[in-house]
Design a protein around this motif. Structure first.
Motif, mmCIF file in Angstrom:
data_model
loop_
_atom_site.group_PDB
_atom_site.id
_atom_site.type_symbol
_atom_site.label_atom_id
_atom_site.label_comp_id
_atom_site.label_asym_id
_atom_site.label_seq_id
_atom_site.Cartn_x
_atom_site.Cartn_y
_atom_site.Cartn_z
ATOM 1 N N GLY A 1 37.727 51.947 -2.868
ATOM 2 C CA GLY A 1 37.199 52.056 -1.508
ATOM 3 C C GLY A 1 36.124 53.166 -2.362
ATOM 4 N N HIS A 2 36.020 54.368 -2.713
ATOM 5 C CA HIS A 2 35.119 55.082 -3.133
ATOM 6 C C HIS A 2 33.502 55.063 -2.349
ATOM 7 C CE1 HIS A 2 33.789 58.772 -5.059
ATOM 8 N NE2 HIS A 2 32.609 57.898 -5.393
ATOM 9 N N GLY A 3 32.836 55.678 -2.167
ATOM 10 C CA GLY A 3 31.723 55.511 -1.506
ATOM 11 C C GLY A 3 31.334 54.145 -1.238
ATOM 12 N N LYS A 4 32.400 53.501 0.374
ATOM 13 C CA LYS A 4 32.035 52.353 0.849
ATOM 14 C C LYS A 4 32.036 53.232 2.302
ATOM 15 C CE LYS A 4 33.316 49.047 -2.210
ATOM 16 N NZ LYS A 4 34.537 48.070 -2.438
ATOM 17 N N SER A 5 31.792 51.993 2.700
ATOM 18 C CA SER A 5 32.134 52.617 4.589
ATOM 19 C C SER A 5 33.008 51.777 5.321
ATOM 20 C CB SER A 5 30.696 52.633 5.546
ATOM 21 O OG SER A 5 30.435 53.025 6.197
ATOM 22 N N SER A 6 34.407 52.217 6.381
ATOM 23 C CA SER A 6 34.891 51.171 7.131
ATOM 24 C C SER A 6 33.752 50.847 7.944
ATOM 25 C CB SER A 6 35.759 51.716 7.786
ATOM 26 O OG SER A 6 35.384 53.688 7.783
ATOM 27 N N PHE A 7 32.736 51.775 9.012
ATOM 28 C CA PHE A 7 32.054 51.592 9.490
ATOM 29 C C PHE A 7 31.258 50.091 9.855
ATOM 30 C CE2 PHE A 7 27.523 51.037 11.998
ATOM 31 C CZ PHE A 7 28.633 51.706 13.205
ATOM 32 N N SER A 8 30.670 50.242 8.186
ATOM 33 C CA SER A 8 29.991 48.450 7.713
ATOM 34 C C SER A 8 30.474 47.827 7.689
ATOM 35 C CB SER A 8 29.235 49.589 6.410
ATOM 36 O OG SER A 8 28.519 50.169 6.973
ATOM 37 N N GLU A 9 31.944 47.902 7.212
ATOM 38 C CA GLU A 9 32.619 46.901 6.864
ATOM 39 C C GLU A 9 33.167 45.987 7.877
ATOM 40 O OE1 GLU A 9 34.832 44.278 4.405
ATOM 41 O OE2 GLU A 9 33.828 46.353 3.516
ATOM 42 N N VAL A 10 33.334 47.382 9.512
ATOM 43 C CA VAL A 10 34.010 46.239 10.280
ATOM 44 C C VAL A 10 33.082 45.663 10.843
ATOM 45 C CG1 VAL A 10 34.574 46.710 12.933
ATOM 46 C CG2 VAL A 10 35.443 48.205 11.169
ATOM 47 N N GLY A 11 31.137 45.586 10.943
ATOM 48 C CA GLY A 11 30.185 44.912 11.059
ATOM 49 C C GLY A 11 29.748 45.662 12.771
ATOM 50 N N LEU A 12 28.263 45.442 12.832
ATOM 51 C CA LEU A 12 27.460 45.798 13.702
ATOM 52 C C LEU A 12 28.059 45.158 14.944
ATOM 53 C CD1 LEU A 12 25.724 47.726 14.744
ATOM 54 C CD2 LEU A 12 23.936 46.306 14.630
ATOM 55 N N ARG A 13 28.353 43.743 14.883
ATOM 56 C CA ARG A 13 28.564 42.894 16.215
ATOM 57 C C ARG A 13 29.602 43.158 17.061
ATOM 58 N NH1 ARG A 13 29.066 35.984 15.096
ATOM 59 N NH2 ARG A 13 29.347 36.676 17.557
ATOM 60 N N HIS A 14 30.766 44.204 16.187
ATOM 61 C CA HIS A 14 32.188 44.605 16.891
ATOM 62 C C HIS A 14 31.994 45.381 17.834
ATOM 63 C CE1 HIS A 14 36.182 46.163 17.731
ATOM 64 N NE2 HIS A 14 35.423 46.887 17.282
ATOM 65 N N PHE A 15 30.569 46.146 17.496
ATOM 66 C CA PHE A 15 30.285 47.277 18.256
ATOM 67 C C PHE A 15 29.449 47.383 19.491
ATOM 68 C CE2 PHE A 15 31.411 48.707 14.490
ATOM 69 C CZ PHE A 15 32.516 49.784 14.396
ATOM 70 N N LEU A 16 28.627 45.087 19.151
ATOM 71 C CA LEU A 16 27.644 45.535 20.264
ATOM 72 C C LEU A 16 27.832 44.442 21.618
ATOM 73 C CD1 LEU A 16 24.624 44.996 17.650
ATOM 74 C CD2 LEU A 16 24.752 46.933 19.510
ATOM 75 N N ASP A 17 28.625 44.075 20.591
ATOM 76 C CA ASP A 17 29.729 43.241 21.360
ATOM 77 C C ASP A 17 31.226 42.373 21.856
ATOM 78 O OD1 ASP A 17 30.346 41.543 19.741
ATOM 79 O OD2 ASP A 17 28.384 40.021 19.904
ATOM 80 N N GLY A 18 31.653 43.241 21.046
ATOM 81 C CA GLY A 18 33.215 43.489 20.892
ATOM 82 C C GLY A 18 34.124 42.772 20.289
ATOM 83 N N THR A 19 32.972 42.288 19.978
ATOM 84 C CA THR A 19 33.630 40.366 18.017
ATOM 85 C C THR A 19 35.276 41.598 18.087
ATOM 86 O OG1 THR A 19 31.334 39.658 18.278
ATOM 87 C CG2 THR A 19 33.074 38.807 16.352
#
Length: 277
Positions: free
Chosen positions: A152-170
């Protein structure tokens, strides 16, 4: 609070490592709560396909700040001047029962920090231009079972989750949560150590290192922040490798790379237009 579940196995959240790290840094660490125990059990249960073998005879490197000086003599006993030499074999290993705090060990419990390239190990000791460094080659005395924390070096867990989860709770799937947690674990080990680090900053990875050791691993491999090809290697037993040579080095240059990591603030009085201009 929803708990991580080692029986499924499934993490309760994509941010389970971040929550674990915050609790053991700032709340409690020596007597673990149900939350910490559940997290560690789930880490153990989701550790799949990360085994690597470090072969017997593998050559790795270790650096220490400083060098020794040797005064050779001719056949008549006349001194020929000083010459630099690398530290001796004993100096290149951690002192038993006197080990300092590290990413994978608490104070007093020695482990052996090595690397796969000279550049990696020299960079890890944070030298300055002109610094003298002893660099030793170590040879593994037997094959070792290691856990690979470089994926996982250099990757982002935030990006892995995806924006939709933070916008609409997917909802986040169990697979994405697991991948995100392991990205955070991998990055926690590879994050550079600085002299300004508080001892508490080491606690989460120290606990995980003990978990991996208890799970039968004999070493940890994680990516170095210095150089694309370099890896750090931690041996839980310093006796699993011997120094076979050591040479003095001098640091001739340091390349500094940087990026802005937050929003810039502005002094409002300087944002007003000047009527004279």
């Amino acid at each position: 609070m929803e708990l991580d579940d080692p029986e499924k196995p499934e993490f309760a959240s994509w941010a389970s490592y971040t929550k674990f790290a915050r609790r053991v840094r700032h709340e409690r660490r020596y007597v673990l709560t149900r939350e910490e125990e559940a997290f560690l059990a789930t880490v153990r249960a989701t550790n799949r396909g990360r085994d690597v073998e470090l072969p017997e005879g593998m050559i790795l490197f270790r650096a220490q700040r400083g060098i020794d000086w040797h005064t050779p003599k001719d056949d008549d006993g006349n001194e020929l001047g000083e010459e630099p030499v690398g530290y001796g074999a004993a100096r290149m290993k951690p002192r038993p029962n006197q080990a300092i705090e590290g990413r994978a060990n608490p104070a007093g419990i020695p482990v052996l920090y090595l690397g796969t390239t000279e550049q990696t190990v020299i960079s890890e000791v944070r030298p300055w231009v002109g610094a003298s460094i002893s660099v030793a080659q170590f040879k593994l005395l037997r094959a070792l079972r290691a856990i690979d924390l470089s994926r996982g070096h250099g990757k982002s867990s935030f990006s892995e989750v995806g924006l939709r989860h933070f916008l609409d709770g997917t909802p986040v799937s169990a697979e994405v949560k697991e991948k995100s947690v392991w990205i955070d674990i991998d990055n926690a080990f590879s994050r550079p150590v600085t002299v300004s680090d508080d001892a508490a900053d080491y606690v989460p990875t120290q606990i995980l290192a003990e978990l991996f050791r208890d799970s039968g691993y004999e070493a940890i491999v994680y990516k170095s922040q210095f150089g694309e090809k370099g890896f750090n290697v931690v041996l839980f037993s310093p006796d699993d490798a011997d120094a076979i040579n050591c040479a003095p080095y001098e640091v001739t240059a340091i390349e500094v790379a940087f990026k802005e990591i937050g929003n810039r603030w502005f002094a409002t009085k300087h944002l007003k237009s000047d009527p004279q201009n």
